[in-house]
Design an enzyme around this catalytic site. Sequence first.
Site, PDB file in Angstrom:
ATOM      1  N   ARG A   1       0.856  -1.188   0.000  1.00 42.42           N
ATOM      2  CA  ARG A   1       0.000   0.000   0.000  1.00 42.42           C
ATOM      3  C   ARG A   1       0.889   1.234   0.000  1.00 42.42           C
ATOM      4  O   ARG A   1       1.787   1.349   0.843  1.00 42.42           O
ATOM      5  CB  ARG A   1      -0.881  -0.027   1.257  1.00 42.42           C
ATOM      6  CG  ARG A   1      -1.966   1.013   1.269  1.00 42.42           C
ATOM      7  CD  ARG A   1      -2.700   1.018   2.599  1.00 42.42           C
ATOM      8  NE  ARG A   1      -2.096   1.960   3.526  1.00 42.42           N
ATOM      9  CZ  ARG A   1      -2.711   2.469   4.596  1.00 42.42           C
ATOM     10  NH1 ARG A   1      -3.957   2.100   4.881  1.00 42.42           N
ATOM     11  NH2 ARG A   1      -2.100   3.313   5.388  1.00 42.42           N
TER      12      ARG A   1
ATOM     13  N   TYR B   1      -3.033  11.338   6.329  1.00 42.35           N
ATOM     14  CA  TYR B   1      -3.391  10.002   6.812  1.00 42.35           C
ATOM     15  C   TYR B   1      -2.374   8.975   6.287  1.00 42.35           C
ATOM     16  O   TYR B   1      -2.008   9.004   5.124  1.00 42.35           O
ATOM     17  CB  TYR B   1      -4.806   9.590   6.342  1.00 42.35           C
ATOM     18  CG  TYR B   1      -4.954   8.097   6.487  1.00 42.35           C
ATOM     19  CD1 TYR B   1      -5.154   7.539   7.742  1.00 42.35           C
ATOM     20  CD2 TYR B   1      -4.752   7.245   5.399  1.00 42.35           C
ATOM     21  CE1 TYR B   1      -5.172   6.167   7.909  1.00 42.35           C
ATOM     22  CE2 TYR B   1      -4.771   5.872   5.556  1.00 42.35           C
ATOM     23  CZ  TYR B   1      -4.989   5.344   6.818  1.00 42.35           C
ATOM     24  OH  TYR B   1      -4.991   3.991   6.977  1.00 42.35           O
TER      25      TYR B   1
ATOM     26  N   ASP C   1      -5.238   3.810   0.087  1.00 43.82           N
ATOM     27  CA  ASP C   1      -6.378   4.051   0.983  1.00 43.82           C
ATOM     28  C   ASP C   1      -6.726   5.543   0.969  1.00 43.82           C
ATOM     29  O   ASP C   1      -5.912   6.375   1.364  1.00 43.82           O
ATOM     30  CB  ASP C   1      -5.975   3.618   2.411  1.00 43.82           C
ATOM     31  CG  ASP C   1      -7.135   3.684   3.394  1.00 43.82           C
ATOM     32  OD1 ASP C   1      -8.237   4.127   2.991  1.00 43.82           O
ATOM     33  OD2 ASP C   1      -6.934   3.289   4.562  1.00 43.82           O
TER      34      ASP C   1
ATOM     35  N   HIS D   1      -9.212   6.709   2.696  1.00 43.24           N
ATOM     36  CA  HIS D   1      -9.665   6.924   4.076  1.00 43.24           C
ATOM     37  C   HIS D   1     -10.872   7.866   4.154  1.00 43.24           C
ATOM     38  O   HIS D   1     -10.883   8.839   4.923  1.00 43.24           O
ATOM     39  CB  HIS D   1      -8.505   7.416   4.962  1.00 43.24           C
ATOM     40  CG  HIS D   1      -8.524   6.816   6.330  1.00 43.24           C
ATOM     41  ND1 HIS D   1      -8.969   7.483   7.440  1.00 43.24           N
ATOM     42  CD2 HIS D   1      -8.172   5.586   6.770  1.00 43.24           C
ATOM     43  CE1 HIS D   1      -8.873   6.703   8.503  1.00 43.24           C
ATOM     44  NE2 HIS D   1      -8.401   5.543   8.120  1.00 43.24           N
TER      45      HIS D   1
ATOM     46  N   GLU E   1      -9.125   2.032  -1.771  1.00 42.61           N
ATOM     47  CA  GLU E   1      -9.904   1.705  -0.564  1.00 42.61           C
ATOM     48  C   GLU E   1     -10.636   2.909   0.005  1.00 42.61           C
ATOM     49  O   GLU E   1     -10.108   4.032  -0.015  1.00 42.61           O
ATOM     50  CB  GLU E   1      -8.921   1.154   0.482  1.00 42.61           C
ATOM     51  CG  GLU E   1      -9.588   0.799   1.781  1.00 42.61           C
ATOM     52  CD  GLU E   1      -8.580   0.557   2.891  1.00 42.61           C
ATOM     53  OE1 GLU E   1      -7.385   0.359   2.616  1.00 42.61           O
ATOM     54  OE2 GLU E   1      -9.007   0.586   4.058  1.00 42.61           O
TER      55      GLU E   1
ATOM     56  N   GLU F   1     -13.831  -1.540   6.352  1.00 47.51           N
ATOM     57  CA  GLU F   1     -13.130  -1.846   7.606  1.00 47.51           C
ATOM     58  C   GLU F   1     -13.921  -1.385   8.826  1.00 47.51           C
ATOM     59  O   GLU F   1     -13.711  -1.893   9.915  1.00 47.51           O
ATOM     60  CB  GLU F   1     -11.717  -1.247   7.610  1.00 47.51           C
ATOM     61  CG  GLU F   1     -11.679   0.266   7.704  1.00 47.51           C
ATOM     62  CD  GLU F   1     -10.266   0.826   7.592  1.00 47.51           C
ATOM     63  OE1 GLU F   1      -9.400   0.188   6.993  1.00 47.51           O
ATOM     64  OE2 GLU F   1     -10.057   1.925   8.116  1.00 47.51           O
TER      65      GLU F   1
ATOM     66  N   ARG G   1     -13.794  -5.355   3.228  1.00 51.51           N
ATOM     67  CA  ARG G   1     -12.723  -5.150   4.218  1.00 51.51           C
ATOM     68  C   ARG G   1     -13.107  -5.515   5.651  1.00 51.51           C
ATOM     69  O   ARG G   1     -12.293  -5.365   6.562  1.00 51.51           O
ATOM     70  CB  ARG G   1     -12.322  -3.672   4.200  1.00 51.51           C
ATOM     71  CG  ARG G   1     -11.710  -3.209   2.924  1.00 51.51           C
ATOM     72  CD  ARG G   1     -10.211  -3.331   2.941  1.00 51.51           C
ATOM     73  NE  ARG G   1      -9.599  -2.450   3.899  1.00 51.51           N
ATOM     74  CZ  ARG G   1      -8.533  -2.757   4.637  1.00 51.51           C
ATOM     75  NH1 ARG G   1      -7.995  -3.944   4.556  1.00 51.51           N
ATOM     76  NH2 ARG G   1      -8.009  -1.882   5.479  1.00 51.51           N
TER      77      ARG G   1
ATOM     78  N   GLU H   1      -4.572  -7.458   5.062  1.00 52.76           N
ATOM     79  CA  GLU H   1      -3.667  -6.368   5.459  1.00 52.76           C
ATOM     80  C   GLU H   1      -2.763  -6.846   6.602  1.00 52.76           C
ATOM     81  O   GLU H   1      -3.213  -7.546   7.511  1.00 52.76           O
ATOM     82  CB  GLU H   1      -4.498  -5.167   5.928  1.00 52.76           C
ATOM     83  CG  GLU H   1      -3.667  -3.958   6.325  1.00 52.76           C
ATOM     84  CD  GLU H   1      -4.530  -2.769   6.762  1.00 52.76           C
ATOM     85  OE1 GLU H   1      -5.746  -2.973   7.013  1.00 52.76           O
ATOM     86  OE2 GLU H   1      -3.995  -1.660   6.848  1.00 52.76           O
TER      87      GLU H   1
ATOM     88  N   TRP I   1     -12.090  11.965   9.014  1.00 50.41           N
ATOM     89  CA  TRP I   1     -10.676  11.606   9.161  1.00 50.41           C
ATOM     90  C   TRP I   1     -10.415  10.309   8.439  1.00 50.41           C
ATOM     91  O   TRP I   1     -11.185   9.394   8.433  1.00 50.41           O
ATOM     92  CB  TRP I   1     -10.263  11.433  10.631  1.00 50.41           C
ATOM     93  CG  TRP I   1      -8.827  11.023  10.701  1.00 50.41           C
ATOM     94  CD1 TRP I   1      -7.737  11.803  10.434  1.00 50.41           C
ATOM     95  CD2 TRP I   1      -8.298   9.711  10.995  1.00 50.41           C
ATOM     96  NE1 TRP I   1      -6.578  11.067  10.551  1.00 50.41           N
ATOM     97  CE2 TRP I   1      -6.896   9.785  10.892  1.00 50.41           C
ATOM     98  CE3 TRP I   1      -8.894   8.487  11.328  1.00 50.41           C
ATOM     99  CZ2 TRP I   1      -6.068   8.682  11.109  1.00 50.41           C
ATOM    100  CZ3 TRP I   1      -8.089   7.393  11.550  1.00 50.41           C
ATOM    101  CH2 TRP I   1      -6.678   7.497  11.438  1.00 50.41           C
TER     102      TRP I   1
HETATM  103  O1  LIG Z   1      -5.450   0.054   7.895  1.00 50.18           O
HETATM  104  C1  LIG Z   1      -6.251   0.798   7.363  1.00 50.18           C
HETATM  105  O2  LIG Z   1      -6.645   0.681   6.195  1.00 50.18           O
HETATM  106  C2  LIG Z   1      -6.804   1.892   8.156  1.00 50.18           C
HETATM  107  O3  LIG Z   1      -7.561   2.666   7.620  1.00 50.18           O
HETATM  108  C3  LIG Z   1      -6.402   1.999   9.567  1.00 50.18           C
HETATM  109  C4  LIG Z   1      -7.412   2.755  10.405  1.00 50.18           C
HETATM  110  O4  LIG Z   1      -7.213   4.129  10.274  1.00 50.18           O
HETATM  111  C5  LIG Z   1      -7.268   2.352  11.860  1.00 50.18           C
HETATM  112  O5  LIG Z   1      -7.335   0.970  11.950  1.00 50.18           O
HETATM  113  C6  LIG Z   1      -8.325   3.007  12.704  1.00 50.18           C
HETATM  114  O6  LIG Z   1      -8.346   2.466  13.976  1.00 50.18           O
END
Ligand SMILES: O=C(O)C(=O)C[C@H](O)[C@H](O)CO
Length: 403
Positions: A148, A160, A211, A213, A237, A263, A284, A340, A403
């Site tokens: 990644r 991030y 990612d 995010h 992602e 996730e 995820r 991951e 975030w």
């Molecule tokens: O590992 C990832 O893809 C994440 O986005 C990590 C997250 O920010 C994290 O696990 C939040 O607790």
Amino acid sequence: MSRITAARVVVTCPGRNFVTLRIETEDGVYGLGDATLNGRELAVASYLTDHVIPCLIGRDAHRIEDIWQYLYKGAYWRRGPVTMSAIAAVDMALWDIKGKIAGLPVYQLLGGASREGCMVYGHANGTDIEETIDRAQELVEQGYKAVRLQSGVPGIATTYGVSGERFYYEPAKGSLPDETVWSTSKYMNHVPKLFARGREALGWDVHLLHDVHHRLTPIEAGRLGKDLEPYRLFWLEDATPAENQAAFRLIRQHTTTPLAVGEIFNTIWDAKQLIEEQLIDYIRATVVHAGGITHLRRVAALADLYQVRTGCHGATDLSPVCMAAALHFGLSVPNFGIQEYMRHTPETDAVFPHAYTFENGLMHPGDAPGLGVEMDEETAAQYEYKRAYLPVNRLEDGTMFNW
Ligand SMILES: O=C(O)C(=O)C[C@H](O)[C@H](O)CO
């Protein structure tokens, strides 16, 4: 019949907080379950101690499905990260116990291995593109088949996925949340350059992932996906927040870049439309936040009907107990995609010695009976819980953002 005689929650902080459930049976066998919910750890600890454990005592530890249904339907209040992490911890601990009693690793109870090992992706994080690529090269040299890429964005102070730490990225810190600043336009201009350089330096044999995010609108995500098409990502992602599952229709209309999401999902209901309409390629959701191995198998079975593959979350806030459970799950399901893998610190590994291994880009859960993870409680007791928060994020004009 193997009656549950005791259960308790252990909270420890070997570099970061972890919440672990330990269930004991009348046979002297015990099982472990991860219950860590980053930044909200004590809510799950209390849910377990105050509300779940009293209902477990005296039950037959072998009745995993019945106990899952009892905790899910019996609470009346369904779903949500706190409830589902607590149920997940019970579920993991019960699979661990069943495996130990059977003398088999959990993946054997789930139907046996469907592959030699689980392909994992590592994290290459750098303050700029060149640093990210250097780190990616190190991972490729270590045998990773998938990496990644996240890099600092010029003009944004913190991004991030990027930290000074070489291997152990840890966003949860501070006794109050850090505030970060975000600019979508600066980010969107930068990411295609990262992947252009990535392909130039790393070639085409390594899988590259990214990612977002949860930072884009669907149409912005469509544009980014399109801009990244020449670099053939394994996945993009969390391109947009996914509460509104139909939002992914718009992204799909505009790009063939494969999409991963989930996730933060807790149940199959969070992903049902995304899967049934084939709006994503990878799901995820992972063991600890989505109700345990029992529920995640249900998600994977639905996903398999629609050629959606698994890609379980595996950041450092998911403890080695969850990592082991995810590997038993991943080794056994037919539609495994990728896992991951963010390495835990040596302090965490010392609290949770484990049987899983990494070799040549693949991980294996090992053949120890149960999940194959222990908890060294003496060492765990040396690390007291420390309140820690994930950051919050604002736009440059101060507007609160994702975030
Ligand atoms: O590992 C990832 O893809 C994440 O986005 C990590 C997250 O920010 C994290 O696990 C939040 O607790």
